[in-house]
Design a protein around this motif. Structure first.
Motif, PDB file in Angstrom:
ATOM      1  N   GLY A 438      26.702  30.634  31.921  1.00  0.00           N
ATOM      2  CA  GLY A 438      27.345  31.867  32.354  1.00  0.00           C
ATOM      3  C   GLY A 438      27.894  32.671  31.194  1.00  0.00           C
ATOM      4  N   PHE A 439      28.478  31.969  30.213  1.00  0.00           N
ATOM      5  CA  PHE A 439      29.051  32.680  29.063  1.00  0.00           C
ATOM      6  C   PHE A 439      27.954  33.403  28.285  1.00  0.00           C
ATOM      7  N   ASN A 440      26.861  32.693  28.003  1.00  0.00           N
ATOM      8  CA  ASN A 440      25.773  33.318  27.236  1.00  0.00           C
ATOM      9  C   ASN A 440      25.095  34.435  28.025  1.00  0.00           C
ATOM     10  N   ALA A 441      24.959  34.244  29.342  1.00  0.00           N
ATOM     11  CA  ALA A 441      24.352  35.303  30.162  1.00  0.00           C
ATOM     12  C   ALA A 441      25.234  36.545  30.197  1.00  0.00           C
ATOM     13  N   THR A 442      26.558  36.347  30.070  1.00  0.00           N
ATOM     14  CA  THR A 442      27.479  37.489  30.083  1.00  0.00           C
ATOM     15  C   THR A 442      27.441  38.251  28.767  1.00  0.00           C
ATOM     16  N   PHE A 443      27.483  37.523  27.650  1.00  0.00           N
ATOM     17  CA  PHE A 443      27.758  38.195  26.376  1.00  0.00           C
ATOM     18  C   PHE A 443      26.552  38.388  25.455  1.00  0.00           C
ATOM     19  N   LEU A 444      25.463  37.637  25.640  1.00  0.00           N
ATOM     20  CA  LEU A 444      24.278  37.918  24.818  1.00  0.00           C
ATOM     21  C   LEU A 444      23.737  39.331  25.066  1.00  0.00           C
ATOM     22  N   PRO A 445      23.639  39.801  26.337  1.00  0.00           N
ATOM     23  CA  PRO A 445      23.153  41.180  26.540  1.00  0.00           C
ATOM     24  C   PRO A 445      24.026  42.226  25.849  1.00  0.00           C
ATOM     25  N   ILE A 478      28.380  33.686  37.175  1.00  0.00           N
ATOM     26  CA  ILE A 478      28.016  32.279  36.899  1.00  0.00           C
ATOM     27  C   ILE A 478      29.155  31.601  36.142  1.00  0.00           C
ATOM     28  N   LEU A 479      29.692  32.307  35.134  1.00  0.00           N
ATOM     29  CA  LEU A 479      30.806  31.763  34.343  1.00  0.00           C
ATOM     30  C   LEU A 479      32.010  31.480  35.242  1.00  0.00           C
ATOM     31  N   ALA A 480      32.328  32.436  36.124  1.00  0.00           N
ATOM     32  CA  ALA A 480      33.478  32.249  37.021  1.00  0.00           C
ATOM     33  C   ALA A 480      33.262  31.066  37.949  1.00  0.00           C
TER      34      ALA A 480
END
Length: 550
Positions: A438-445, A478-480
């Motif tokens: 979730g973290f990578n899906a949030t911040f990589l974009p 996802i992260l949440a």
């Protein structure tokens, strides 16, 4: 565990109840000077504000699903992201590991009965609660819309609860200073017999370096925020150009604290990872002194790089080049740590328990955060990337991701020691995976958004950025979900009976020598160190200390 330590005492010490039960009652908790109880109260407070700050973050991401208005007005959006930033930085990330895990674990790791100044420790908690109450009260005054950095001249002139929020950050600084003073005194004066500076666990070195920054840098922020309040209330011209002030001066003052504060956030994360990796690799830490001294080096160099936040503020090219060089230079001690952790894992007997899964997530996320920092340290690329989503993503990788994932590693590592209970390990593995994905899906974009020119803090954006924003928002969900799962199984574990062994992970540091949960005074008698903190040889030779007869 006769090969590990002895306790000096006359016969059996009177056995106290564990610290959770003895003494009983709410008043006993609110007036306690037991470092373990204070650490726990900090931990629950951080969890609460993490929930509040996280909800604000989800609201920001939902608003950015579409280029136009989604769920809130532009003014509301500014207030929500400001409160998200201020709560997460001042109430969650800065106190999370030092105040919660540090308070609980540091005296146990040192073989001490408590911190050096127990009443000052309790005072720091009440100061933290006071600052938190002031920060939350700003919601009733119309909120704050300045961003968490309170940049002048806007913060000098805008309405709302800015003065109260600035004073809340001022008050929270005292909590930070009290904790730092306490930790330094504890490490100098209360180490167990046989524990020299280079027998201390690396967690202690990380806390020592953090405490140095807390004591030296926080007063600068306090003075800056006080000057901003005086400008707002009394009309003194310090930062507002209409009153003869200089807004760039505020940036220098603010970042002179806030860049070292970045290391108040990340050094404790390094400290936790340095405990988790050798325990779950069953290997002596590689390069103990290199890791210890790199913590101190980061603390000292952190004071020399503040102006890399200001490359576009009009400084001379010569000054910019110097700050750029020192910023590159500070990457070296961080890289030393990453190399040594990986070398520790190399050919180790690795067990993928929840703390280790979070530690491996940390290594990947911190490496991405660190490498993207090099783009921002270079003058030419920083001009393009400054104030874009690239900076937002880099900041979250280094601060939020690395710090909070290390915090989760520490929580999972010491949870059995704190409560004498084990969480569901299968759910813990799923939780770690969800948080990482979730973290990578949030911040990589957001790195891509920033490199394409999407400015940060903007309410509306061009339609071509929407797909990346949608990906980022789905990642936040996802992260949440991962974080809520972790909260659920940790709370569920508290309903079990206390039946954990003293040392469920096979650790070699002193906190694993006392009961789970520990007694009120930590140890029955005085522990005496007989080997290094990461000595995983089969039967380490005892260092000539008399056995305590049972």
């Amino acid at each position: 565990m006769a090969d590990t330590l002895t306790t000096q005492g006359n016969g059996h010490a009177a056995h106290h109840g564990d610290y959770l039960e003895d003494p009983k009652g709410l008043l006993s908790w609110l007036t306690t000077v037991d470092h373990k109880r204070i650490g726990l109260m900090y931990m629950w407070s951080v969890f609460f504000f993490f929930l509040v700050g996280g909800i604000f973050a989800l609201l920001v991401r939902i608003e950015l699903l579409t280029p136009k208005q989604t769920i809130m007005t532009a003014e509301m959006y500014n207030r929500v992201f400001t409160l998200h930033g201020a709560i997460m930085v001042f109430l969650v990330i800065i106190p999370a590991i030092p105040a919660a895990l540090g308070n609980f674990a540091l005296p146990l790791l040192l073989g001490a009965k408590d911190v050096a100044f127990p009443k000052l420790n309790l005072a720091s908690l009440y100061v933290y609660w006071t600052g938190a109450l002031m920060a939350v009260t700003t919601l009733a005054l119309g909120g704050v819309d300045t961003g968490w950095t309170f940049y002048t001249p806007y913060s000098s002139t805008t309405g709302g609860g800015v003065t109260l929020m600035v004073m809340a950050a001022f008050v929270l600084g005292f909590s930070s200073i009290f904790t730092g003073v306490n930790f330094i005194a504890t490490m100098h004066k209360l180490r167990a017999p046989g524990m020299g500076w280079f027998e201390m666990p690396l967690f202690c070195w990380g806390m020592y370096s953090t405490a140095l920054i807390q004591i030296l840098a926080t007063p600068v922020l306090a003075i800056t925020l006080l000057l901003l309040c005086m400008e707002r209330v009394l009309g003194i011209g310090i930062f507002d150009p209409q009153l003869g002030g200089d807004p760039v001066l505020f940036q220098h003052f603010f970042w002179f604290y806030s860049h070292p504060a970045v290391y108040i956030m990340i050094l404790p994360a390094f400290a936790v990872i340095s405990e988790v990796i050798p325990t779950f690799s069953k290997k002596t830490i590689f390069g103990y002194k290199a890791i210890a001294f790199s913590s101190v080096a980061i603390a000292l160099l952190g004071f020399l790089v503040w102006a890399h936040h200001m490359f576009t503020a009009g400084m001379s090219l010569f000054a910019g080049a110097i700050f750029s060089f020192i910023t590159f230079f500070i990457a070296i001690p961080s890289a030393i740590k990453v190399f040594n952790w990986i070398a520790t894992m190399w050919r180790g007997s690795i067990s993928l328990e929840a703390p280790m899964l979070h530690a491996i997530s940390f290594l990947l996320i911190f490496t991405i955060g660190g490498l993207t920092g090099l783009f921002l340290a270079a003058l030419s690329t920083d001009v393009h990337l400054h104030d874009t989503y690239f900076v937002v993503s880099h900041f979250h990788y280094v601060m939020a991701g690395s710090n909070l994932i290390a915090f989760l590693a520490g929580i999972h590592y010491w949870w059995p020691k704190m409560f004498g209970r084990m969480y569901n390990k299968r759910l813990a593995a799923i939780g770690a995976a969800l948080v990482f994905l979730g973290f990578n899906a949030t911040f990589l974009p957001q790195f891509v958004l920033g490199s394409r020119g999407m400015p940060r803090r903007y309410y509306n954006y061009l339609p071509e950025f929407q797909s990346l924003h949608v990906a980022s928002t789905i990642g936040s969900w996802i992260l949440a979900s991962g974080l809520f799962l972790i909260g659920a199984y940790l709370l569920a574990s508290l309903r079990q009976p206390k039946r954990m062994s003293a040392n469920p992970w096979g650790g070699r540091t002193l906190e694993w020598e006392t009961d789970s949960p520990p007694t009120t005074h930590n140890f029955e008698g005085q522990p005496v160190l007989q080997h290094g903190p990461y000595d995983y040889r089969e039967n380490p030779a005892p260092v000539g200390v008399e056995e305590h007869s049972h």
